[in-house]
Write a protein that holds these residues in place. Structure first.
Motif, PDB file in Angstrom:
ATOM      1  N   ASP A 110       0.993  -1.349   0.005  1.00  0.00           N
ATOM      2  CA  ASP A 110       0.119   0.014  -0.181  1.00  0.00           C
ATOM      3  C   ASP A 110       0.786   1.122  -0.142  1.00  0.00           C
ATOM      4  O   ASP A 110       0.392   2.053  -0.710  1.00  0.00           O
ATOM      5  N   ALA A 111       1.965   1.091   0.737  1.00  0.00           N
ATOM      6  CA  ALA A 111       2.711   2.479   0.764  1.00  0.00           C
ATOM      7  C   ALA A 111       3.611   2.610  -0.578  1.00  0.00           C
ATOM      8  O   ALA A 111       3.704   3.821  -1.026  1.00  0.00           O
ATOM      9  N   GLN A 112       3.772   1.650  -1.357  1.00  0.00           N
ATOM     10  CA  GLN A 112       4.204   1.775  -2.864  1.00  0.00           C
ATOM     11  C   GLN A 112       3.273   2.317  -3.674  1.00  0.00           C
ATOM     12  O   GLN A 112       3.552   3.179  -4.518  1.00  0.00           O
ATOM     13  N   ARG A 113       2.212   2.164  -3.374  1.00  0.00           N
ATOM     14  CA  ARG A 113       0.815   3.030  -4.179  1.00  0.00           C
ATOM     15  C   ARG A 113       0.616   4.221  -3.945  1.00  0.00           C
ATOM     16  O   ARG A 113       0.015   4.867  -4.821  1.00  0.00           O
ATOM     17  N   ARG A 114       1.135   4.586  -2.686  1.00  0.00           N
ATOM     18  CA  ARG A 114       0.902   6.151  -2.625  1.00  0.00           C
ATOM     19  C   ARG A 114       1.920   6.856  -3.222  1.00  0.00           C
ATOM     20  O   ARG A 114       3.136   6.727  -3.091  1.00  0.00           O
ATOM     21  N   LEU A 115       1.536   8.019  -3.923  1.00  0.00           N
ATOM     22  CA  LEU A 115       2.465   8.823  -4.523  1.00  0.00           C
ATOM     23  C   LEU A 115       1.984  10.064  -4.104  1.00  0.00           C
ATOM     24  O   LEU A 115       0.770  10.593  -4.244  1.00  0.00           O
ATOM     25  N   ARG A 116       2.720  10.881  -3.524  1.00  0.00           N
ATOM     26  CA  ARG A 116       2.717  12.215  -2.909  1.00  0.00           C
ATOM     27  C   ARG A 116       2.532  13.382  -4.378  1.00  0.00           C
ATOM     28  O   ARG A 116       3.292  12.975  -5.318  1.00  0.00           O
ATOM     29  N   LEU A 117       1.416  14.177  -4.474  1.00  0.00           N
ATOM     30  CA  LEU A 117       1.339  15.090  -5.793  1.00  0.00           C
ATOM     31  C   LEU A 117       1.261  16.595  -5.357  1.00  0.00           C
ATOM     32  O   LEU A 117       0.755  16.773  -4.407  1.00  0.00           O
ATOM     33  N   ILE A 118       2.219  17.095  -6.087  1.00  0.00           N
ATOM     34  CA  ILE A 118       2.645  18.450  -5.849  1.00  0.00           C
ATOM     35  C   ILE A 118       2.446  19.270  -6.953  1.00  0.00           C
ATOM     36  O   ILE A 118       2.806  18.978  -8.063  1.00  0.00           O
ATOM     37  N   LEU A 119       1.525  20.234  -6.983  1.00  0.00           N
ATOM     38  CA  LEU A 119       1.121  21.181  -8.169  1.00  0.00           C
ATOM     39  C   LEU A 119       1.812  22.711  -7.813  1.00  0.00           C
ATOM     40  O   LEU A 119       1.123  23.167  -6.968  1.00  0.00           O
ATOM     41  N   ASP A 120       2.854  22.545  -8.442  1.00  0.00           N
ATOM     42  CA  ASP A 120       3.369  24.081  -8.117  1.00  0.00           C
ATOM     43  C   ASP A 120       3.228  25.375  -8.892  1.00  0.00           C
ATOM     44  O   ASP A 120       2.945  24.958 -10.000  1.00  0.00           O
ATOM     45  N   PRO A 121       3.149  26.339  -8.434  1.00  0.00           N
ATOM     46  CA  PRO A 121       3.148  27.561  -9.319  1.00  0.00           C
ATOM     47  C   PRO A 121       4.425  27.846  -9.926  1.00  0.00           C
ATOM     48  O   PRO A 121       5.446  27.060  -9.644  1.00  0.00           O
ATOM     49  N   PRO A 122       4.396  28.631 -11.072  1.00  0.00           N
ATOM     50  CA  PRO A 122       5.971  28.982 -11.794  1.00  0.00           C
ATOM     51  C   PRO A 122       6.810  29.420 -10.876  1.00  0.00           C
ATOM     52  O   PRO A 122       6.456  30.311  -9.934  1.00  0.00           O
ATOM     53  N   ARG A 123       7.932  28.871 -11.044  1.00  0.00           N
ATOM     54  CA  ARG A 123       9.137  29.259 -10.351  1.00  0.00           C
ATOM     55  C   ARG A 123      10.330  29.511 -11.085  1.00  0.00           C
ATOM     56  O   ARG A 123      10.342  29.075 -12.144  1.00  0.00           O
ATOM     57  N   ASP A 124      11.299  30.044 -10.655  1.00  0.00           N
ATOM     58  CA  ASP A 124      12.561  30.276 -11.318  1.00  0.00           C
ATOM     59  C   ASP A 124      13.723  28.993 -11.294  1.00  0.00           C
ATOM     60  O   ASP A 124      13.107  28.012 -10.739  1.00  0.00           O
ATOM     61  N   GLY A 125      14.497  28.932 -12.417  1.00  0.00           N
ATOM     62  CA  GLY A 125      15.233  27.870 -12.347  1.00  0.00           C
ATOM     63  C   GLY A 125      15.929  27.149 -11.165  1.00  0.00           C
ATOM     64  O   GLY A 125      15.899  26.018 -10.952  1.00  0.00           O
ATOM     65  N   PRO A 126      16.598  27.969 -10.524  1.00  0.00           N
ATOM     66  CA  PRO A 126      17.380  27.572  -9.018  1.00  0.00           C
ATOM     67  C   PRO A 126      16.303  26.787  -8.342  1.00  0.00           C
ATOM     68  O   PRO A 126      16.468  25.906  -7.733  1.00  0.00           O
ATOM     69  N   TRP A 127      15.125  27.436  -7.941  1.00  0.00           N
ATOM     70  CA  TRP A 127      14.253  26.929  -7.147  1.00  0.00           C
ATOM     71  C   TRP A 127      13.808  25.553  -7.455  1.00  0.00           C
ATOM     72  O   TRP A 127      13.746  24.649  -6.943  1.00  0.00           O
ATOM     73  N   ASN A 128      13.462  25.444  -9.014  1.00  0.00           N
ATOM     74  CA  ASN A 128      12.935  24.112  -9.429  1.00  0.00           C
ATOM     75  C   ASN A 128      13.807  22.999  -9.278  1.00  0.00           C
ATOM     76  O   ASN A 128      13.472  22.059  -8.985  1.00  0.00           O
TER      77      ASN A 128
END
Length: 329
Positions: free
Chosen positions: A2-20
């Motif tokens: 079950d732990a392997q099936r869990r995937l965290r999902l992050i939807l980020d706003p636009p950021r600069d290259g170093p931050w990404n």
């Protein structure tokens, strides 16, 4: 399981290259500790050139884009990417995860869902196979494994390929075995190619790269939605839909015209706006089914944001971005 099936999902706003890039590195490091993977979907602001881990300062300096855009170096290999009118995804998995065992298989698992998404938009697309590469030119037609310098026990896939334009022969890869500077002028097994409505153009729309550490795997890739004025030789989905390109890098007049009307052109294409806005909601269910996962959407914690800020010191450092020197990778 079950732990392997869990995937965290992050939807980020636009950021600069170093931050990404710092955020992707943090996810690579933290994935093993958390015991679960993560899918992050993001964009770039301002437009940024990302170098592959193994690309040299000399190749950057000799290219017209060398001083045209902010530049950041990725942890993954492959060619340079102009992140402008595109979406980027990153997927991290613990090394023991079943999907992380097959390097090419992980590319294909993700890219086939993008094929399905493109089909819903009416595009004719396919997965590039190595046997399609033909002969001659640069030796860029197979998936290769790159290793980090001695003393580091990490490895990265160098996503290499040879550009092939139907009706125009094999090009973009100079003789003598050198691969093109730009990722989207290369062809590698697993790349997603889209054909124009009249069949006159076939171009790479999706390319991905990996970084494999002792404990986790990072795969990130770009989906090219529209042509950038910085790379007029690379049509995106918008141009393929319209069945046209705005010239080539050698066509200065066409490139200048495109730069002048890019904002108006993008605003006028309702289809592009719909694809751009709807992409996460349309693609994520397809990816969820393919990965057989359960999304657990979350934002960044204050501790994570602090860690990312510390990591971005490397990606703000010209010694790292130009010469892969400075803070240890």
């Amino acid at each position: 399981m079950d732990a392997q099936r869990r995937l965290r999902l992050i939807l980020d706003p636009p950021r600069d290259g170093p931050w990404n890039m710092a955020a992707d590195e943090w996810l690579l490091h933290s994935t093993y500790e958390r015991g679960e993977g993560c899918l992050r979907l993001y964009r770039w602001q301002p437009a940024t050139l990302s170098l592959g881990y193994f690309q040299t300062a000399e190749s950057l300096a000799s290219h017209p884009l060398g001083n045209a855009l902010p530049t950041v170096r990725r942890l993954s290999g492959g060619g340079a990417i102009v992140h402008h009118h595109e979406w980027t995804y990153s997927l991290t998995l613990p090394v023991e995860h079943p999907l992380a065992q097959d390097r090419l298989g992980l590319y294909l698992r993700v890219h086939r869902t993008l094929l399905d998404w493109l089909a819903t938009l009416g595009f004719s697309a396919r997965i590039f196979q190595s046997e399609n590469a033909g002969s001659g030119g640069a030796a860029c037609g197979s998936l290769a494994e790159d290793r980090a310098p001695a003393g580091e026990r990490e490895e990265s896939d160098r996503r290499q390929g040879k550009a092939r334009w139907p009706g125009k022969g094999v090009g973009n890869a100079p003789s003598g075995g050198k691969c093109p500077f730009l990722c989207f002028l290369r062809r590698s097994p697993g790349d997603v190619l889209v054909q124009s409505a009249d069949g006159s153009i076939e171009t790479k729309i999706v390319g991905s790269a990996q970084r494999r550490a002792r404990s986790a795997v990072l795969q990130h890739g770009s989906i090219l939605f529209a042509q950038s004025p910085f790379t007029p030789e690379l049509p995106g989905l918008c141009e393929m839909h319209a069945n046209r390109r705005h010239g080539t890098s050698a066509d200065a007049a066409a490139a200048a015209a495109f730069r002048a009307d890019i904002a108006a052109s993008l605003a006028a294409v309702d289809a592009l706006q719909d694809w751009d806005r709807g992409f996460p909601d349309q693609w994520l269910p397809l990816l969820k089914q393919s990965l057989d996962c359960r999304w657990e959407r979350s934002g960044w914690s204050s501790e994570e944001l602090s860690a990312i800020q510390r990591l971005r010191l490397r990606y703000d450092d010209p010694a790292w971005n130009r010469h892969r020197r400075g803070l240890t990778a």
